[in-house]
Design a protein around this motif. Sequence first.
Motif, PDB file in Angstrom:
ATOM      1  N   ALA A  57       0.837  -1.205   0.000  1.00  0.00           N
ATOM      2  CA  ALA A  57       0.000   0.000   0.000  1.00  0.00           C
ATOM      3  C   ALA A  57       0.874   1.257   0.000  1.00  0.00           C
ATOM      4  O   ALA A  57       0.593   2.220  -0.721  1.00  0.00           O
ATOM      5  N   SER A  58       1.971   1.236   0.779  1.00  0.00           N
ATOM      6  CA  SER A  58       2.872   2.392   0.817  1.00  0.00           C
ATOM      7  C   SER A  58       3.503   2.632  -0.549  1.00  0.00           C
ATOM      8  O   SER A  58       3.608   3.774  -1.008  1.00  0.00           O
ATOM      9  N   THR A  59       3.954   1.540  -1.180  1.00  0.00           N
ATOM     10  CA  THR A  59       4.571   1.669  -2.497  1.00  0.00           C
ATOM     11  C   THR A  59       3.574   2.202  -3.514  1.00  0.00           C
ATOM     12  O   THR A  59       3.889   3.078  -4.322  1.00  0.00           O
ATOM     13  N   MET A  60       2.340   1.676  -3.451  1.00  0.00           N
ATOM     14  CA  MET A  60       1.311   2.132  -4.385  1.00  0.00           C
ATOM     15  C   MET A  60       1.053   3.620  -4.213  1.00  0.00           C
ATOM     16  O   MET A  60       0.897   4.360  -5.184  1.00  0.00           O
ATOM     17  N   TRP A  61       1.026   4.062  -2.962  1.00  0.00           N
ATOM     18  CA  TRP A  61       0.731   5.473  -2.726  1.00  0.00           C
ATOM     19  C   TRP A  61       1.830   6.348  -3.328  1.00  0.00           C
ATOM     20  O   TRP A  61       1.554   7.382  -3.939  1.00  0.00           O
ATOM     21  N   GLY A  62       3.081   5.909  -3.155  1.00  0.00           N
ATOM     22  CA  GLY A  62       4.188   6.736  -3.613  1.00  0.00           C
ATOM     23  C   GLY A  62       4.411   6.712  -5.107  1.00  0.00           C
ATOM     24  O   GLY A  62       5.053   7.598  -5.661  1.00  0.00           O
ATOM     25  N   SER A  63       3.888   5.680  -5.778  1.00  0.00           N
ATOM     26  CA  SER A  63       4.299   5.524  -7.173  1.00  0.00           C
ATOM     27  C   SER A  63       3.299   6.067  -8.187  1.00  0.00           C
ATOM     28  O   SER A  63       3.485   5.901  -9.380  1.00  0.00           O
ATOM     29  N   SER A  64       2.233   6.713  -7.734  1.00  0.00           N
ATOM     30  CA  SER A  64       1.401   7.400  -8.731  1.00  0.00           C
ATOM     31  C   SER A  64       0.883   8.712  -8.159  1.00  0.00           C
ATOM     32  O   SER A  64       1.130   9.036  -7.010  1.00  0.00           O
ATOM     33  N   GLU A  65       0.161   9.467  -8.986  1.00  0.00           N
ATOM     34  CA  GLU A  65      -0.187  10.839  -8.628  1.00  0.00           C
ATOM     35  C   GLU A  65      -1.695  11.044  -8.656  1.00  0.00           C
ATOM     36  O   GLU A  65      -2.438  10.228  -9.202  1.00  0.00           O
ATOM     37  N   THR A  66      -2.133  12.162  -8.080  1.00  0.00           N
ATOM     38  CA  THR A  66      -3.541  12.510  -8.158  1.00  0.00           C
ATOM     39  C   THR A  66      -3.818  13.150  -9.510  1.00  0.00           C
ATOM     40  O   THR A  66      -3.944  14.356  -9.633  1.00  0.00           O
TER      41      THR A  66
END
Lengths: 214, 204
Positions: free
Chosen positions: B151-160
């Motif tokens: 989940a942490s990696t997913m959050w960091g690897s894309s943008e709003t």
Amino acid sequence: MNYIWLGLMVIALVVGAINGRIDAVTKAAVDNAAAAVEIALGLIGIMTLWLGIMKIAEKGGIIRILSRAIRPLARFLFPTIPSDHPAIGAMLMNLIANWLGLGNAATPLGLKAMEELQKLNKSTDTATNDMATFLALNTATICLIPMTVIAVRAQLGSANPFEIISTTILASTCATIAGVTAVKLLQRLPSIKKSDPNHQENISPSKEEGHHVG
Amino acid sequence: MLDKLFAAPADTLHQLVQIGSAADSSLFVTIMKTFSSWAVPVLIFLIIILGWYKKVKVYETFIEGAKDGFNVAVKIIPYLVAILVAIGMFRASGAMDVFVALLSPLTNLIGMPAETLPVAIMRPLSGSGALGIVTELMKQHGPDSFIGRLASTMWGSSETTFYVVAVYFGSVGIRRVRHSIAAGLIGDTVGLVMAVIICRLVFG
């Protein structure tokens, strides 16, 4: 964008009604409208500061120097922008701010880049291919240190809150490559090509009448 | 199936990331943190000094550029209201659960745990919304669990994506965004899928 917005609104209203959450949906609409204005107004100060600084950078020539420095890459990504155009330098500064996680500076620098890109746009309301490429770079940006999520991990007692940095950099590099590839492939589609405001056929006046975009 | 496909590069990747992780907590982070905190002041200093050296009237020029700040901020209001209201209503309606149910057969194929799917759906819509889900997941499963790391990696690897598109295009009055949304979402999707694959190889 039309369909996405329509889709979000319709889904929200229909699903909200079925779930019996219509009050919550209404409240969210009102609250978020207020929050959006707050965000925009909150940008005024930092926006004003960076636009002032960037004007000095423009006149002092630092943006031009940056533009020249990445000429080979810029020529590949933005083939129609002259290689010493300030748009290139402004975009580079925005991307660097993103990499370093300087959220505060990134938005004003990005908006400055958009202003420069708009100068190269023959239309007032339609995005150019270069804008789409810049947005793709920006939305799939590589963040070297995702400090926000690291802070949350540390707070929750992770043994190594930083261990996700490498996986994040790898995954977001893939995202950036995919985003740029997608934008370059999509702009070859006939329907996308036709709506390009800077496309030859779309700007030559003789063909404009028979060639309505849109 | 995917594991076999990626078996060969997996070892190399694993080692690479191990090396990266070992450096993570010490040198790399110190360098990056120092760089981040010095970047803005150094940049402003260089810009002003170079401007002065090139005989630019720095104060007058600053004012000339800065006077647009208010207009730009005000100009993005309609775009921002439109997108944030739609996203807010979508979140409040509970439509997320419907999407999770629809997409879960697909995400099972790549080995994405069902718990992390809401992160993937929320990430392009709202950064803080997605961070809330990530935090919740880490509270439930622990930050060092596979789900927590993924989940942490997913959050960091894309943008709003939607916010960026609304604000950036809004500032110059662009309403027809053409293929930017599609390309942005493809980038996000690939980022999220790669986050799953990479995390399975590294932490799995």
